[in-house]
Design a protein around this motif. Structure first.
Motif, short mmCIF file in Angstrom:
data_model
loop_
_atom_site.label_atom_id
_atom_site.label_comp_id
_atom_site.label_asym_id
_atom_site.label_seq_id
_atom_site.Cartn_x
_atom_site.Cartn_y
_atom_site.Cartn_z
N ARG A 5 0.89 -1.22 0.17
CA ARG A 5 0.40 0.15 0.02
C ARG A 5 0.87 1.02 0.01
NH1 ARG A 5 -5.53 -0.52 2.44
NH2 ARG A 5 -6.13 -2.73 2.19
N LEU A 6 1.62 0.83 1.13
CA LEU A 6 2.66 2.71 0.40
C LEU A 6 3.27 2.73 -0.46
CD1 LEU A 6 4.11 4.64 2.36
CD2 LEU A 6 6.01 2.80 2.86
N SER A 7 3.37 1.53 -1.47
CA SER A 7 4.72 1.51 -2.42
C SER A 7 3.13 2.27 -3.62
CB SER A 7 5.01 0.04 -3.00
OG SER A 7 3.57 -0.60 -3.16
N PHE A 9 0.84 4.30 -2.61
CA PHE A 9 0.32 6.05 -2.70
C PHE A 9 2.14 6.37 -3.18
CE2 PHE A 9 1.34 9.34 0.43
CZ PHE A 9 0.11 9.60 0.22
N ILE A 10 3.10 5.65 -2.65
CA ILE A 10 4.43 6.39 -3.72
C ILE A 10 4.24 6.67 -4.56
CG2 ILE A 10 6.71 6.42 -3.55
CD1 ILE A 10 7.13 5.48 -0.99
N PHE A 11 3.49 5.84 -5.49
CA PHE A 11 3.46 6.27 -7.59
C PHE A 11 2.46 6.59 -7.55
CE2 PHE A 11 1.62 3.70 -10.56
CZ PHE A 11 2.37 4.23 -11.85
N PHE A 13 1.48 9.14 -6.09
CA PHE A 13 1.77 10.36 -5.27
C PHE A 13 3.15 10.93 -6.82
CE2 PHE A 13 4.20 13.08 -3.37
CZ PHE A 13 3.62 14.70 -3.20
N ALA A 14 3.72 10.23 -7.18
CA ALA A 14 5.11 10.61 -7.96
C ALA A 14 4.15 11.22 -9.41
CB ALA A 14 6.30 9.50 -8.17
N THR A 17 2.43 13.78 -9.68
CA THR A 17 3.41 15.22 -9.14
C THR A 17 4.18 15.44 -10.72
OG1 THR A 17 4.70 14.43 -7.88
CG2 THR A 17 3.66 15.49 -6.96
#
Length: 59
Positions: A5-7, A9-11, A13-14, A17
């Protein structure tokens, strides 16, 4: 929050942006309708592939 889930979210978000929506849509319309259809198909297939790899093997 687990690692998958963290990965995700990071994907996301990147992705949010780095890609500006108006610029991408404008470039797709300049390139043509078929290019836009192919681009959407590639993005959907890539997202499906990433999600299926994160879920792991199905029983």
């Amino acid at each position: 929050m687990n690692a998958s889930r963290l990965s995700i979210f990071i994907f996301l978000f990147a992705l949010a942006t780095t890609l500006t929506g108006c610029a991408v849509i404008g470039d797709i319309f300049k390139a043509g309708a078929y290019t836009g259809i192919i681009a959407v198909f590639i993005v959907v297939a890539l997202l499906f592939f990433i999600v299926s790899k994160m879920r792991g093997p199905r029983p």
